[in-house]
Design an enzyme around this catalytic site. Structure first.
Site, mmCIF file in Angstrom:
data_model
loop_
_atom_site.group_PDB
_atom_site.id
_atom_site.type_symbol
_atom_site.label_atom_id
_atom_site.label_comp_id
_atom_site.label_asym_id
_atom_site.label_seq_id
_atom_site.Cartn_x
_atom_site.Cartn_y
_atom_site.Cartn_z
ATOM 1 N N ASP A 8 29.109 -26.245 12.974
ATOM 2 C CA ASP A 8 29.782 -27.468 12.561
ATOM 3 C C ASP A 8 28.994 -27.970 11.346
ATOM 4 O O ASP A 8 27.806 -27.664 11.205
ATOM 5 C CB ASP A 8 29.743 -28.477 13.714
ATOM 6 C CG ASP A 8 30.241 -29.828 13.295
ATOM 7 O OD1 ASP A 8 31.280 -29.889 12.625
ATOM 8 O OD2 ASP A 8 29.573 -30.833 13.627
ATOM 9 N N ASP A 10 29.249 -31.573 9.641
ATOM 10 C CA ASP A 10 28.796 -32.968 9.719
ATOM 11 C C ASP A 10 27.964 -33.175 10.989
ATOM 12 O O ASP A 10 28.471 -33.011 12.097
ATOM 13 C CB ASP A 10 30.002 -33.921 9.769
ATOM 14 C CG ASP A 10 30.780 -33.944 8.460
ATOM 15 O OD1 ASP A 10 30.155 -34.176 7.416
ATOM 16 O OD2 ASP A 10 32.006 -33.740 8.495
HETATM 17 C C1 BG6 Z 1 34.220 -34.266 11.019
HETATM 18 C C2 BG6 Z 1 33.449 -35.554 11.241
HETATM 19 O O1 BG6 Z 1 33.339 -33.246 10.650
HETATM 20 O O2 BG6 Z 1 35.192 -34.440 10.002
HETATM 21 C C3 BG6 Z 1 34.430 -36.673 11.557
HETATM 22 O O3 BG6 Z 1 32.544 -35.389 12.313
HETATM 23 C C4 BG6 Z 1 35.475 -36.785 10.457
HETATM 24 O O4 BG6 Z 1 33.727 -37.891 11.698
HETATM 25 C C5 BG6 Z 1 36.171 -35.432 10.279
HETATM 26 O O5 BG6 Z 1 36.437 -37.782 10.768
HETATM 27 C C6 BG6 Z 1 37.208 -35.443 9.174
HETATM 28 O O6 BG6 Z 1 36.561 -35.614 7.941
HETATM 29 P P1 BG6 Z 1 37.269 -35.796 6.545
HETATM 30 O O7 BG6 Z 1 36.140 -35.537 5.574
HETATM 31 O O8 BG6 Z 1 38.352 -34.760 6.442
HETATM 32 O O9 BG6 Z 1 37.810 -37.163 6.480
HETATM 33 MG MG MG Z 2 29.701 -32.808 13.807
#
Ligand code: BG6
Ligand code: MG
Length: 210
Positions: A8, A10
């Protein structure tokens, strides 16, 4: 036998929690919707639109689909501005060592992220080229806990999901990994998940599995 590790992004490779928090806080303040770090934790691993639905649970009015799209876009524009502050220094501890050692052992490495900004984030932290494959929010319709993003990563790697391990900081991410029939390695908040196969305080412990 583990032939690939799908990370993963984030919260595992780099922490963007605070940036997501600030961007959602900006939107919720404008809309006079209560928002807190506790609610922000529930957004971990969840897609942008599903995150907005969680935030709107506290709203006093109902929003049309067009209004929701506009709010999500506004949040993302602000989030993208915040992402420009990310640098390679924001890569979480011991990650580079783990990625390098997995590659040395002939283990494939990939990204399995719900984010549509995954490639922009990897560019900011200068990690685009190290991964064999990237599966992200642009590849999927259903985000975690659905297994889709990890199954797509395995497909891109040309591997049976059973030969893939997933590293996740989100409880929904561990659910997604198990739904994909992969080995689920939990770090940080995901250690609370009962489904995890392994719970590691130090990401370098992954090296013991390969
Ligand atoms: C995930 C995060 O990796 O991505 C979430 O943990 C986030 O918090 C999701 O909402 C979507 O991200 P993005 O960048 O497409 O808005
Ligand atoms: Mg994560």
């Amino acid at each position: 036998m583990i032939k690939a590790v799908i990370f993963d992004l984030d919260g595992v490779i780099v922490s963007t929690d605070e940036l997501h928090y600030l961007a959602w806080k900006y939107i919720s303040d404008q809309e006079h919707i209560e928002f807190s770090k506790t609610i922000n934790h529930r957004l971990r691993g969840v897609s942008r639109m599903a995150s907005l639905e969680i935030i709107l649970e506290k709203a006093n009015k109902t929003y049309s689909n067009e209004e929701k799209e506009a709010l999500a876009e506004k949040k993302n524009n602000y989030y993208i501005e915040l992402l420009s502050s990310l640098t390679p220094k924001d890569i979480l501890p011991n990650v580079l060592e783990v990625l390098g050692k997995l590659k040395d052992k002939g283990i494939k490495i990939a990204i399995g992220s719900s984010s549509k900004n995954a490639k922009a984030i990897l560019k900011q932290i200068k990690l685009t080229d190290i991964f064999d494959e990237i599966a992200d929010g642009n590849d999927i319709k259903k985000s975690k806990p659905a297994p889709d993003v990890f199954l797509i990563a395995a497909k891109k790697l040309g591997l049976n999901p059973k030969h893939c391990a997933v590293v996740e900081d989100a409880i929904v991410g561990i659910e997604a990994a198990k739904a994909a029939q992969m080995t689920a390695i939990a770090v940080f908040d995901a250690k609370k998940s009962e489904l995890a196969d392994y719970r590691f305080d130090d990401i370098r412990d992954i090296l013991r599995l390969v």
